[in-house]
Motif scaffolding. Structure first.
Motif, PDB file in Angstrom:
ATOM      1  N   SER A 111      35.490  27.303  31.992  1.00 22.55           N
ATOM      2  CA  SER A 111      34.909  28.603  31.630  1.00 22.55           C
ATOM      3  C   SER A 111      36.003  29.671  31.568  1.00 22.55           C
ATOM      4  O   SER A 111      37.051  29.533  32.210  1.00 22.55           O
ATOM      5  CB  SER A 111      33.864  29.012  32.669  1.00 22.55           C
ATOM      6  N   PRO A 112      35.772  30.741  30.821  1.00 25.97           N
ATOM      7  CA  PRO A 112      36.740  31.831  30.770  1.00 25.97           C
ATOM      8  C   PRO A 112      37.067  32.389  32.155  1.00 25.97           C
ATOM      9  O   PRO A 112      38.216  32.717  32.443  1.00 25.97           O
ATOM     10  CB  PRO A 112      36.063  32.895  29.895  1.00 25.97           C
ATOM     11  N   GLN A 113      36.059  32.463  33.038  1.00 26.68           N
ATOM     12  CA  GLN A 113      36.284  32.984  34.381  1.00 26.68           C
ATOM     13  C   GLN A 113      37.212  32.048  35.171  1.00 26.68           C
ATOM     14  O   GLN A 113      38.104  32.511  35.890  1.00 26.68           O
ATOM     15  CB  GLN A 113      34.952  33.139  35.133  1.00 26.68           C
ATOM     16  N   THR A 114      37.007  30.745  35.026  1.00 27.84           N
ATOM     17  CA  THR A 114      37.859  29.786  35.730  1.00 27.84           C
ATOM     18  C   THR A 114      39.281  29.834  35.179  1.00 27.84           C
ATOM     19  O   THR A 114      40.250  29.783  35.944  1.00 27.84           O
ATOM     20  CB  THR A 114      37.276  28.358  35.620  1.00 27.84           C
ATOM     21  N   ASP A 116      40.727  32.443  33.869  1.00 26.77           N
ATOM     22  CA  ASP A 116      41.314  33.676  34.398  1.00 26.77           C
ATOM     23  C   ASP A 116      41.793  33.474  35.835  1.00 26.77           C
ATOM     24  O   ASP A 116      42.870  33.942  36.218  1.00 26.77           O
ATOM     25  CB  ASP A 116      40.306  34.837  34.341  1.00 26.77           C
ATOM     26  N   ALA A 117      40.992  32.764  36.639  1.00 25.85           N
ATOM     27  CA  ALA A 117      41.363  32.508  38.034  1.00 25.85           C
ATOM     28  C   ALA A 117      42.629  31.646  38.093  1.00 25.85           C
ATOM     29  O   ALA A 117      43.528  31.895  38.908  1.00 25.85           O
ATOM     30  CB  ALA A 117      40.214  31.831  38.779  1.00 25.85           C
ATOM     31  N   THR A 120      45.629  33.725  37.235  1.00 29.15           N
ATOM     32  CA  THR A 120      45.984  34.567  38.378  1.00 29.15           C
ATOM     33  C   THR A 120      46.776  33.757  39.404  1.00 29.15           C
ATOM     34  O   THR A 120      47.795  34.230  39.932  1.00 29.15           O
ATOM     35  CB  THR A 120      44.712  35.165  39.018  1.00 29.15           C
ATOM     36  N   GLU A 141      43.428  39.636  28.850  1.00 28.24           N
ATOM     37  CA  GLU A 141      43.456  40.161  30.205  1.00 28.24           C
ATOM     38  C   GLU A 141      42.332  39.511  30.998  1.00 28.24           C
ATOM     39  O   GLU A 141      41.240  39.319  30.480  1.00 28.24           O
ATOM     40  CB  GLU A 141      43.257  41.682  30.179  1.00 28.24           C
ATOM     41  N   PRO A 142      42.581  39.156  32.266  1.00 29.29           N
ATOM     42  CA  PRO A 142      41.511  38.589  33.085  1.00 29.29           C
ATOM     43  C   PRO A 142      40.299  39.495  33.094  1.00 29.29           C
ATOM     44  O   PRO A 142      40.420  40.712  33.208  1.00 29.29           O
ATOM     45  CB  PRO A 142      42.139  38.493  34.483  1.00 29.29           C
ATOM     46  N   GLY A 143      39.122  38.863  32.923  1.00 30.27           N
ATOM     47  CA  GLY A 143      37.879  39.599  32.936  1.00 30.27           C
ATOM     48  C   GLY A 143      37.563  40.285  31.628  1.00 30.27           C
ATOM     49  O   GLY A 143      36.552  40.945  31.494  1.00 30.27           O
TER      50      GLY A 143
END
Length: 144
Positions: A111-114, A116-117, A120, A141-143
């Motif tokens: 997923s996009p959230q994963t 991004d994590a 990071t 950019e994250p988020g």
């Protein structure tokens, strides 16, 4: 016009042959260029171009070098074209490492959230190891 030509030529040679111990000499490189493109550039002249001793090359020689290295001729004299090509070369170089490829392949489908994590975490690991930040023009950019 060709102020950075020598730097860019050396960068292409290093990208094509990253292991300095296995990097061919200028004679072998000139032969590879001839065999691959049909164009001729002498070993001595190639060395002179790569060391900045000579900067006077013909459009035909420019095209031969561009064809051999797989870059647009503008790479040698246009900063924007050089930046685009250098970003692609950096990516290709990173993907030579099997661990980097494995990370990329395993991240596909997350997923996009994963993602991004993970970005990071990688950025933090680079910071801890005091490695320079990696700027990628297409990185979201994250988020976002």
């Amino acid at each position: 016009m060709l102020a950075k030509f020598d730097e860019r030529l050396r960068a292409l040679i290093a990208a094509l042959y990253p292991d300095e111990r296995r990097r061919p000499g200028y004679a072998k490189l000139a032969a590879q260029i001839r065999d691959s493109t049909g164009g001729t550039i002498s070993a001595t002249y190639l060395w002179e171009l790569a060391t900045g001793k000579k900067r006077n090359l013909t459009l035909e020689q420019l095209d031969v070098l561009a064809e051999f290295f797989g870059v647009p001729p503008e790479y040698f004299f246009d900063d924007e074209a050089a930046e685009r090509v250098n970003a692609q070369l950096k990516l290709a170089s990173a993907l030579r490492d099997a661990r980097v490829r494995n990370l990329a392949l395993r991240a596909d489908g997350l997923s996009p959230q994963t993602l991004d994590a993970l970005l990071t975490m990688v950025n933090e690991a680079r910071r801890i190891q005091r490695l320079p930040e990696v700027e990628t023009p297409d990185e979201a950019e994250p988020g976002a």
